[in-house]
Design a protein around this motif. Structure first.
Motif, mmCIF file in Angstrom:
data_model
loop_
_atom_site.group_PDB
_atom_site.id
_atom_site.type_symbol
_atom_site.label_atom_id
_atom_site.label_comp_id
_atom_site.label_asym_id
_atom_site.label_seq_id
_atom_site.Cartn_x
_atom_site.Cartn_y
_atom_site.Cartn_z
ATOM 1 N N CYS A 50 0.837 -1.200 0.000
ATOM 2 C CA CYS A 50 0.000 0.000 0.000
ATOM 3 C C CYS A 50 0.873 1.251 0.000
ATOM 4 O O CYS A 50 1.825 1.360 0.791
ATOM 5 C CB CYS A 50 -0.913 -0.002 1.227
ATOM 6 N N LEU A 51 0.547 2.173 -0.895
ATOM 7 C CA LEU A 51 1.244 3.463 -0.949
ATOM 8 C C LEU A 51 0.193 4.563 -1.007
ATOM 9 O O LEU A 51 -0.681 4.541 -1.885
ATOM 10 C CB LEU A 51 2.167 3.522 -2.171
ATOM 11 N N VAL A 69 2.632 12.608 -3.675
ATOM 12 C CA VAL A 69 3.474 12.845 -4.848
ATOM 13 C C VAL A 69 4.595 11.813 -4.882
ATOM 14 O O VAL A 69 5.197 11.484 -3.861
ATOM 15 C CB VAL A 69 4.053 14.284 -4.841
ATOM 16 N N GLU A 70 4.859 11.263 -6.055
ATOM 17 C CA GLU A 70 5.960 10.343 -6.306
ATOM 18 C C GLU A 70 6.324 10.447 -7.784
ATOM 19 O O GLU A 70 5.540 10.939 -8.603
ATOM 20 C CB GLU A 70 5.566 8.880 -6.019
ATOM 21 N N CYS A 71 7.499 9.975 -8.116
ATOM 22 C CA CYS A 71 7.852 9.780 -9.521
ATOM 23 C C CYS A 71 8.297 8.329 -9.671
ATOM 24 O O CYS A 71 9.471 8.017 -9.515
ATOM 25 C CB CYS A 71 8.969 10.720 -9.955
ATOM 26 N N THR A 124 -2.403 5.451 -4.177
ATOM 27 C CA THR A 124 -3.009 6.699 -4.609
ATOM 28 C C THR A 124 -2.568 6.974 -6.046
ATOM 29 O O THR A 124 -1.653 6.342 -6.565
ATOM 30 C CB THR A 124 -2.567 7.860 -3.700
ATOM 31 N N ASN A 125 -3.205 7.945 -6.669
ATOM 32 C CA ASN A 125 -2.959 8.243 -8.081
ATOM 33 C C ASN A 125 -1.700 9.089 -8.251
ATOM 34 O O ASN A 125 -1.745 10.245 -8.695
ATOM 35 C CB ASN A 125 -4.170 8.959 -8.677
ATOM 36 N N VAL A 126 -0.562 8.508 -7.904
ATOM 37 C CA VAL A 126 0.713 9.188 -8.082
ATOM 38 C C VAL A 126 1.336 8.747 -9.403
ATOM 39 O O VAL A 126 0.925 7.745 -9.997
ATOM 40 C CB VAL A 126 1.687 8.879 -6.920
ATOM 41 N N ASP A 127 2.321 9.508 -9.879
ATOM 42 C CA ASP A 127 3.012 9.126 -11.110
ATOM 43 C C ASP A 127 3.673 7.766 -10.931
ATOM 44 O O ASP A 127 4.335 7.511 -9.927
ATOM 45 C CB ASP A 127 4.055 10.190 -11.464
ATOM 46 N N HIS A 161 -6.486 4.886 -6.311
ATOM 47 C CA HIS A 161 -7.534 5.763 -5.789
ATOM 48 C C HIS A 161 -7.032 7.197 -5.721
ATOM 49 O O HIS A 161 -5.818 7.446 -5.659
ATOM 50 C CB HIS A 161 -7.972 5.290 -4.398
ATOM 51 N N PRO A 162 -7.931 8.168 -5.704
ATOM 52 C CA PRO A 162 -7.506 9.571 -5.611
ATOM 53 C C PRO A 162 -6.688 9.833 -4.348
ATOM 54 O O PRO A 162 -6.879 9.173 -3.318
ATOM 55 C CB PRO A 162 -8.832 10.342 -5.576
#
Length: 362
Positions: free
Chosen positions: A267-268, A272-274, A292-295, A310-311
């Protein structure tokens, strides 16, 4: 004379920690050099040379003074040594790179520059407003993005050809694929747990709301004493408090690998992530991914084939997804097998650097 790869650090990344040696910014040039049988140097101000040489004994450290003006000092070094460098590696499109890479090209027109972007959507939106950004990318011979969405956006707007190269995992020791029956009822998260962007409290709230009677939520990573107290205060009074296990940081690579291998779900909940490195580690070890909806989330889950997205901040739906996923043993078992095949074929850094070498025509 042997060919040479040099990692040219920017003003923004002049000080490398020991953790950086096992992340993309050091692993890519080091493993690319190993694959091509090129000498590798890291050009920067500060790093722990003895720790570097414990794992990568042949990598050289070239000291560039920070005092006065790091950018000017790097340019002076490149004026003298650019001809000795066949491939210049840079990471992150920082402003200081423009003069450095132009200097390199001026003094070695046959040399190649590889820029690994390492940008997320928020940084990219700012970069698109800066005049230097496109000029910097056009100086480079190869530019790669970790995420397809970032690649697509840049290529559609700028006169460049960004290639797609994901972040991967590095095997400190050989491992066999994980059989699903070796896994336990565990949800895992790994990272700097008290970093605000990681939103660990949201993840804990989600797990408590899921009310999973026979599951653990294991939190692996560093945190301050104050943050630990805040977490314990959140858990106080919850009937599922004992199922949230604050493991703390794990520095032993073997023990960390076991955490991934034994978890069924990763789970993350970051803001923000890349393309987080933990994605590749989780995939390689057969974890179903809730994010979550990170890059990078759509890339690693193959558009939600291997997990659900998920958002950001939507911990209620993440909790519901934890409950749904935990009840779908067949889905978890199939994902365990399929995501490992994908990761082990495409996300091993040893495999990825071969693709980079092909793109560089080396």
């Amino acid at each position: 004379m042997s060919k040479k790869i040099a990692f040219i650090c920017s003003v923004e990344s002049y000080k490398l920690s020991e953790a950086h040696f096992f992340k993309d910014l050091c692993l890519v040039p080091i493993l690319l050099g190993k694959y091509l049988n090129y000498d590798v140097s890291i050009l920067t101000t500060e790093l722990n040379e003895s720790v570097l040489h414990q794992t990568f004994p042949s990598v050289k450290f070239e000291h560039i003074p920070f005092e006065g003006n790091f950018e000017a000092n790097m340019n002076a070094y490149l004026m003298e040594h650019a001809q000795e460098i066949d491939i210049a590696f840079a990471i992150g499109p920082y402003p200081s790179y423009l003069s450095m890479l132009k200097t390199y090209k001026h003094y070695n027109q046959n040399g190649k520059i590889y820029m690994k972007l390492d940008v997320n959507r928020y940084w990219l939106s700012r970069l698109m407003t800066y005049s230097y950004f496109e000029e910097l990318l056009q100086v480079c011979d190869l530019v790669t993005s970790e995420c397809e969405s970032i690649q697509t956006e840049i290529n559609s707007v700028l006169n460049v050809d960004v290639k797609l190269i994901p972040n991967g995992y590095y095997e400190y020791f050989p491992t066999e694929p994980v059989a699903f029956d070796q896994k336990k009822n565990r949800i895992l998260t790994v990272g700097r747990l008290d970093a605000p962007e990681k939103q660990i409290k949201f993840a804990v709230n989600a797990f408590l709301a899921a009310e999973l009677e026979d599951w653990e939520f294991r939190l692996v990573g560093s945190m301050s004493d104050q943050f630990k107290q805040e977490l314990n205060a959140m858990l106080e009074g919850s009937p599922h408090a004992k199922q949230v296990v604050i493991v703390g940081p794990i520095y032993d690579k073997y023990l960390l690998e076991q955490e991934y291998r034994q978890a069924k779900i990763f789970c993350l909940t970051s803001t923000v992530e890349c393309y987080a490195h933990v994605f590749a580690e989780a995939a390689k070890n057969g974890c179903y991914i809730i994010s979550t909806n990170v890059d990078g989330a759509y890339d690693i889950t193959k558009n939600q084939r291997f997990g659900k997205i998920h958002p950001i901040y939507d911990w209620e739906n993440i909790g519901r997804e934890m409950k749904r996923a935990a009840a779908q043993e067949v889905v978890l078992a199939n994902t365990c097998e399929e995501i490992q095949k994908f990761a082990r074929a495409d996300l091993n850094w040893e495999v990825i650097v071969k693709r980079i070498a092909d793109l560089l025509d080396e």
